[in-house]
Scaffold this motif. Structure first.
Motif, PDB file in Angstrom:
ATOM      1  N   PHE A 256       0.836  -1.201   0.000  1.00 43.86           N
ATOM      2  CA  PHE A 256       0.000   0.000   0.000  1.00 43.86           C
ATOM      3  C   PHE A 256       0.871   1.252   0.000  1.00 43.86           C
ATOM      4  CE2 PHE A 256      -2.607   3.206   2.299  1.00 43.86           C
ATOM      5  CZ  PHE A 256      -3.706   3.253   1.444  1.00 43.86           C
ATOM      6  N   ALA A 257       1.943   1.228   0.783  1.00 47.41           N
ATOM      7  CA  ALA A 257       2.853   2.375   0.842  1.00 47.41           C
ATOM      8  C   ALA A 257       3.542   2.600  -0.506  1.00 47.41           C
ATOM      9  CB  ALA A 257       3.900   2.148   1.936  1.00 47.41           C
ATOM     10  N   ARG A 258       3.845   1.511  -1.207  1.00 50.87           N
ATOM     11  CA  ARG A 258       4.529   1.629  -2.499  1.00 50.87           C
ATOM     12  C   ARG A 258       3.597   2.049  -3.629  1.00 50.87           C
ATOM     13  NH1 ARG A 258       6.684  -3.454  -0.963  1.00 50.87           N
ATOM     14  NH2 ARG A 258       5.165  -4.477  -2.347  1.00 50.87           N
ATOM     15  N   SER A 337      -4.013 -15.839  -2.475  1.00 43.84           N
ATOM     16  CA  SER A 337      -3.734 -17.264  -2.704  1.00 43.84           C
ATOM     17  C   SER A 337      -4.721 -17.738  -3.764  1.00 43.84           C
ATOM     18  CB  SER A 337      -3.818 -18.076  -1.410  1.00 43.84           C
ATOM     19  OG  SER A 337      -5.145 -18.125  -0.938  1.00 43.84           O
ATOM     20  N   ARG A 338      -5.187 -18.989  -3.697  1.00 44.80           N
ATOM     21  CA  ARG A 338      -6.033 -19.507  -4.774  1.00 44.80           C
ATOM     22  C   ARG A 338      -7.373 -20.030  -4.238  1.00 44.80           C
ATOM     23  NH1 ARG A 338      -3.714 -19.454  -9.502  1.00 44.80           N
ATOM     24  NH2 ARG A 338      -5.366 -20.745 -10.389  1.00 44.80           N
ATOM     25  N   PRO A 339      -8.250 -19.160  -3.770  1.00 43.68           N
ATOM     26  CA  PRO A 339      -9.601 -19.599  -3.379  1.00 43.68           C
ATOM     27  C   PRO A 339     -10.416 -19.932  -4.622  1.00 43.68           C
ATOM     28  CG  PRO A 339      -9.463 -17.223  -3.284  1.00 43.68           C
ATOM     29  CD  PRO A 339      -8.066 -17.712  -3.583  1.00 43.68           C
ATOM     30  N   ILE A 340     -11.599 -20.496  -4.417  1.00 45.03           N
ATOM     31  CA  ILE A 340     -12.408 -20.948  -5.547  1.00 45.03           C
ATOM     32  C   ILE A 340     -12.865 -19.796  -6.433  1.00 45.03           C
ATOM     33  CG2 ILE A 340     -13.205 -23.018  -4.339  1.00 45.03           C
ATOM     34  CD1 ILE A 340     -15.895 -21.546  -3.906  1.00 45.03           C
ATOM     35  N   TYR A 341     -12.848 -18.546  -5.925  1.00 48.10           N
ATOM     36  CA  TYR A 341     -13.331 -17.420  -6.706  1.00 48.10           C
ATOM     37  C   TYR A 341     -12.202 -16.666  -7.425  1.00 48.10           C
ATOM     38  CZ  TYR A 341     -12.079 -15.201  -2.249  1.00 48.10           C
ATOM     39  OH  TYR A 341     -11.427 -14.805  -1.100  1.00 48.10           O
ATOM     40  N   ARG A 342     -10.997 -17.204  -7.406  1.00 53.99           N
ATOM     41  CA  ARG A 342      -9.887 -16.545  -8.103  1.00 53.99           C
ATOM     42  C   ARG A 342      -9.932 -16.928  -9.587  1.00 53.99           C
ATOM     43  NH1 ARG A 342      -4.179 -16.935  -9.097  1.00 53.99           N
ATOM     44  NH2 ARG A 342      -3.146 -14.932  -8.748  1.00 53.99           N
ATOM     45  N   LEU A 343     -10.886 -16.325 -10.274  1.00 56.25           N
ATOM     46  CA  LEU A 343     -11.129 -16.607 -11.690  1.00 56.25           C
ATOM     47  C   LEU A 343     -10.902 -15.342 -12.506  1.00 56.25           C
ATOM     48  CD1 LEU A 343     -14.543 -18.486 -11.311  1.00 56.25           C
ATOM     49  CD2 LEU A 343     -12.286 -19.543 -11.514  1.00 56.25           C
ATOM     50  N   ASP A 344     -10.433 -15.523 -13.744  1.00 53.01           N
ATOM     51  CA  ASP A 344     -10.321 -14.382 -14.652  1.00 53.01           C
ATOM     52  C   ASP A 344     -11.696 -13.756 -14.830  1.00 53.01           C
ATOM     53  OD1 ASP A 344      -7.566 -14.497 -15.295  1.00 53.01           O
ATOM     54  OD2 ASP A 344      -7.921 -16.162 -16.659  1.00 53.01           O
ATOM     55  N   GLY A 345     -11.777 -12.466 -14.531  1.00 50.12           N
ATOM     56  CA  GLY A 345     -13.051 -11.774 -14.638  1.00 50.12           C
ATOM     57  C   GLY A 345     -13.732 -11.562 -13.299  1.00 50.12           C
ATOM     58  N   LEU A 346     -13.298 -12.309 -12.276  1.00 52.10           N
ATOM     59  CA  LEU A 346     -13.818 -12.086 -10.920  1.00 52.10           C
ATOM     60  C   LEU A 346     -12.759 -11.398 -10.073  1.00 52.10           C
ATOM     61  CD1 LEU A 346     -15.941 -15.191  -9.817  1.00 52.10           C
ATOM     62  CD2 LEU A 346     -16.703 -12.969 -10.675  1.00 52.10           C
ATOM     63  N   ALA A 347     -11.749 -12.154  -9.661  1.00 54.52           N
ATOM     64  CA  ALA A 347     -10.687 -11.576  -8.836  1.00 54.52           C
ATOM     65  C   ALA A 347      -9.603 -10.974  -9.725  1.00 54.52           C
ATOM     66  CB  ALA A 347     -10.092 -12.648  -7.926  1.00 54.52           C
ATOM     67  N   PHE A 348      -8.976  -9.915  -9.240  1.00 52.88           N
ATOM     68  CA  PHE A 348      -7.907  -9.226  -9.961  1.00 52.88           C
ATOM     69  C   PHE A 348      -6.714 -10.166 -10.113  1.00 52.88           C
ATOM     70  CE2 PHE A 348      -4.196  -6.360 -10.086  1.00 52.88           C
ATOM     71  CZ  PHE A 348      -4.580  -5.488 -11.095  1.00 52.88           C
ATOM     72  N   LYS A 349      -6.161 -10.258 -11.330  1.00 48.52           N
ATOM     73  CA  LYS A 349      -5.092 -11.219 -11.583  1.00 48.52           C
ATOM     74  C   LYS A 349      -3.699 -10.592 -11.642  1.00 48.52           C
ATOM     75  CE  LYS A 349      -6.927 -15.287 -11.685  1.00 48.52           C
ATOM     76  NZ  LYS A 349      -6.871 -16.182 -12.833  1.00 48.52           N
ATOM     77  N   GLY A 350      -3.591  -9.287 -11.490  1.00 48.32           N
ATOM     78  CA  GLY A 350      -2.279  -8.652 -11.470  1.00 48.32           C
ATOM     79  C   GLY A 350      -1.647  -8.740 -10.097  1.00 48.32           C
ATOM     80  N   THR A 351      -0.600  -7.962  -9.880  1.00 47.53           N
ATOM     81  CA  THR A 351       0.075  -7.939  -8.586  1.00 47.53           C
ATOM     82  C   THR A 351      -0.662  -7.012  -7.627  1.00 47.53           C
ATOM     83  OG1 THR A 351       1.514  -6.073  -9.117  1.00 47.53           O
ATOM     84  CG2 THR A 351       2.275  -8.279  -9.761  1.00 47.53           C
ATOM     85  N   LEU A 352      -0.367  -7.157  -6.354  1.00 47.44           N
ATOM     86  CA  LEU A 352      -0.989  -6.287  -5.352  1.00 47.44           C
ATOM     87  C   LEU A 352      -0.569  -4.842  -5.569  1.00 47.44           C
ATOM     88  CD1 LEU A 352      -2.731  -5.961  -2.863  1.00 47.44           C
ATOM     89  CD2 LEU A 352      -0.762  -6.586  -1.440  1.00 47.44           C
ATOM     90  N   ASP A 353       0.696  -4.596  -5.930  1.00 50.12           N
ATOM     91  CA  ASP A 353       1.154  -3.229  -6.189  1.00 50.12           C
ATOM     92  C   ASP A 353       0.350  -2.599  -7.322  1.00 50.12           C
ATOM     93  OD1 ASP A 353       3.005  -3.644  -4.220  1.00 50.12           O
ATOM     94  OD2 ASP A 353       4.773  -3.338  -5.482  1.00 50.12           O
ATOM     95  N   GLU A 354      -0.042  -3.405  -8.313  1.00 54.97           N
ATOM     96  CA  GLU A 354      -0.834  -2.893  -9.431  1.00 54.97           C
ATOM     97  C   GLU A 354      -2.296  -2.672  -9.039  1.00 54.97           C
ATOM     98  OE1 GLU A 354       1.614  -5.193 -13.026  1.00 54.97           O
ATOM     99  OE2 GLU A 354      -0.152  -6.105 -12.084  1.00 54.97           O
ATOM    100  N   PHE A 355      -2.788  -3.472  -8.112  1.00 55.92           N
ATOM    101  CA  PHE A 355      -4.199  -3.423  -7.735  1.00 55.92           C
ATOM    102  C   PHE A 355      -4.596  -2.060  -7.183  1.00 55.92           C
ATOM    103  CE2 PHE A 355      -7.540  -4.243  -4.453  1.00 55.92           C
ATOM    104  CZ  PHE A 355      -8.542  -4.661  -5.308  1.00 55.92           C
TER     105      PHE A 355
END
Length: 412
Positions: A256-258, A337-355
Motif C-alpha cells: 500500500f505504501a509503495r 492465494s487460490r480460493p475458488i473465486y480466483r477466476l479471470d473476470g472475478l478476482a484481480f489477476k495482477g500484482t498487489l502493487d498494481e491493484f
C-alpha cells in the motif's frame, strides 16, 4: 436416484451433535456406519445407536494401516469428515483415495449464513470446482433456478456451549488418547480466556468503530478494505504462502505504501471471532510508522463489513469468504492465494502493487454464473450448531450422501 446401501466411515466432526444425528439417519435408511474416535470430545458426541466406534490411540504414522483394516472389516465405500486439513484427515483422505473410497468433506459455507459446504475429496484450495471462468459460464445456463434458503437463527452461545462441552470431554485425553494432538494451534483454555477478554471490550469498541466506518463512507477519499482472517485458520496455515495474519498485514501495508495513491486509505478490520491473542492494533501502529502511513490506516475491531465493502474502492484478502461477499457487492477484489473465486473476470489477476492503481470490478454476469453453479453443486441449506440448522442440514446432507453421483461430478 439413490444408490444401493453403502458403508460409511465417520472421522472427526464438528463440535456439535450433527455427526451422530447424521449417522443415525444413514443407519435408519439401511446403510452401515462405523466411527473412529480420536479424542474424548469425539466420544461425547457419539452414541451406540449411531454406529460401531473404534478408538485410535497410536501415532499418526499408524493411522493409514488402522483405517485400512477398518475399511476392509466393514466394506467401507465412503468416509465422512469435517475439514480436510487436520493432520488425521489429510492422512485419511490420501489412504482412502488409494483404496477407492470416496471422502465427503463438510465445512462451513462458502456463502453464509444459511449454507454449509459438502464436497468430495477436499474443499477450498482442494476443491474439485474448476479454476476456469469459461466452465462456469457454460454450465450455469443449464442449471435450475436457485430456491430461497430456509432461514434460521444460530446464537453464538449455542456454538460456544458445544465447543466447551467437547473440550471438557477432552480432559480425559491423556489417559484415553495419550498420543492425540489437537489440530488447533491454540489450546481451549487460552482460546476461551482470549474470547472472554475481547468480548468484554467489544461494547466499548462498537460505537467508536461505527463512527470510523461512517467517516470512511462519507468522505470522498478512496479506501480499500483488508478483512482479517483467523490467525489459526487452515486457510492461512495450509492454503496460503503466509505464516499468519501478522505477515499478511505487513505484506499488504508495505505494498500500500509503495503503490497506492497518497489520498487513499486502507481499512483493516479484525475477524469477528478473533481470540484477541495478537495485538493487531499495536502491530498496525508500528507498521504505520515504519512505512510512513500515518493518518492513512483505519483499524476496526468490529463493525458492518457489508457496509464497508459496498462503498470500498477495493478489497484485499488471502482466501477468505469475505472475498465472495466483496464480489457480491461488485467490489474489485484481489486474492493473495487460490480460493475458488480466483477466476479471470472475478478476482484481480495482477500484482498487489498494481491493484491499488487499477482495481477492476468483477464481471457481474460471471459472478452470477459462479454463484449459481457453486450453490447448485457444493452448498446445502443448513447449519451445524443450532437445532433448526442441524435439522435442515440433515435432510440435505443425507440426500447428497446417498446419491450415486454428486451434482458437481455430474457436471464434470
Amino acid at each position: 436416484m439413490s444408490s444401493p446401501k453403502r458403508s460409511f466411515l465417520f472421522l472427526q466432526g464438528v463440535c456439535s451433535p450433527f455427526f451422530q444425528r447424521l449417522a443415525r439417519r444413514l443407519v435408519a435408511d439401511g446403510h452401515r456406519v462405523a466411527k473412529v474416535h480420536f479424542a474424548g470430545g469425539d466420544i461425547a458426541y457419539w452414541s451406540r445407536q449411531s454406529g460401531r466406534a473404534y478408538r485410535f490411540r497410536e501415532s499418526l504414522a499408524a493411522l493409514p494401516a488402522f483405517l485400512e483394516e477398518i475399511r476392509q472389516r466393514h466394506g467401507v465405500t465412503d468416509q465422512v469428515l469435517f475439514g480436510d486439513q487436520r493432520p488425521i484427515h489429510r492422512a485419511a483422505i490420501a489412504s482412502a483415495r488409494a483404496d477407492g473410497v470416496r471422502s465427503h468433506v463438510l465445512e462451513e459455507g462458502y456463502f453464509r449464513p444459511f449454507w454449509i459446504t459438502l464436497e468430495q475429496e477436499g474443499v477450498n484450495g482442494h476443491s474439485l470446482l474448476p479454476q476456469n471462468a469459461t466452465w462456469f459460464r457454460e454450465v450455469a445456463p443449464s442449471l435450475p433456478a436457485l430456491p430461497r434458503p430456509t432461514r434460521f437463527r444460530s446464537p453464538f452461545r449455542v456454538r460456544a456451549t458445544h465447543d466447551v462441552l467437547y473440550h471438557l470431554a477432552g480432559l480425559g485425553n491423556p489417559v484415553l488418547f495419550p498420543r492425540y494432538r489437537n489440530h488447533a494451534p491454540v489450546t481451549a483454555p487460552v482460546e476461551y480466556a482470549g474470547y472472554l477478554k475481547r468480548f468484554t471490550q467489544l461494547r466499548f469498541w462498537k460505537p467508536r468503530d461505527a463512527r470510523r466506518i461512517a467517516s470512511l463512507i462519507d468522505e470522498p477519499r478512496p479506501y480499500f478494505v483488508l478483512p482479517l482472517q483467523l490467525n489459526s485458520d487452515a486457510q492461512i496455515r495450509d492454503h496460503s504462502d503466509f505464516s499468519g495474519m501478522p505477515e499478511v498485514i505487513e505484506h499488504v501495508m508495505a505494498s500500500f505504501a509503495r503503490g497506492a495513491s497518497s489520498d487513499s486509505r486502507l481499512c483493516i478490520k479484525n475477524h469477528p471471532l478473533d481470540m484477541g491473542l495478537i495485538d493487531y492494533a499495536g502491530l498496525i501502529a508500528r507498521l504505520e510508522r515504519r512505512y510512513g502511513l500515518e493518518g492513512r490506516i483505519v483499524y476496526l475491531e468490529s463493525g458492518d463489513l457489508n457496509a464497508l465493502l459496498k462503498h470500498a474502492t477495493g478489497t484485499i484478502t488471502v482466501n477468505s469468504t469475505s472475498g465472495i461477499v466483496a464480489l457480491e457487492h461488485g467490489c474489485p477484489t484481489i486474492a493473495l492465494s487460490r480460493p475458488i473465486y480466483r477466476l479471470d473476470g472475478l478476482a484481480f489477476k495482477g500484482t498487489l502493487d498494481e491493484f491499488w492503481r487499477q482495481p477492476t470490478p468483477p464481471d457481474h454476469d460471471l459472478f452470477r454464473c459462479f454463484h449459481k453453479t457453486v450453490m447448485h453443486t457444493v452448498q446445502l441449506n443448513g447449519g451445524f450448531y443450532c437445532r433448526p440448522g442441524i435439522d435442515l442440514a440433515l435432510d440435505h446432507v443425507t440426500r447428497r450422501l446417498e446419491a450415486e453421483v454428486s451434482p458437481l461430478e455430474a457436471l464434470l
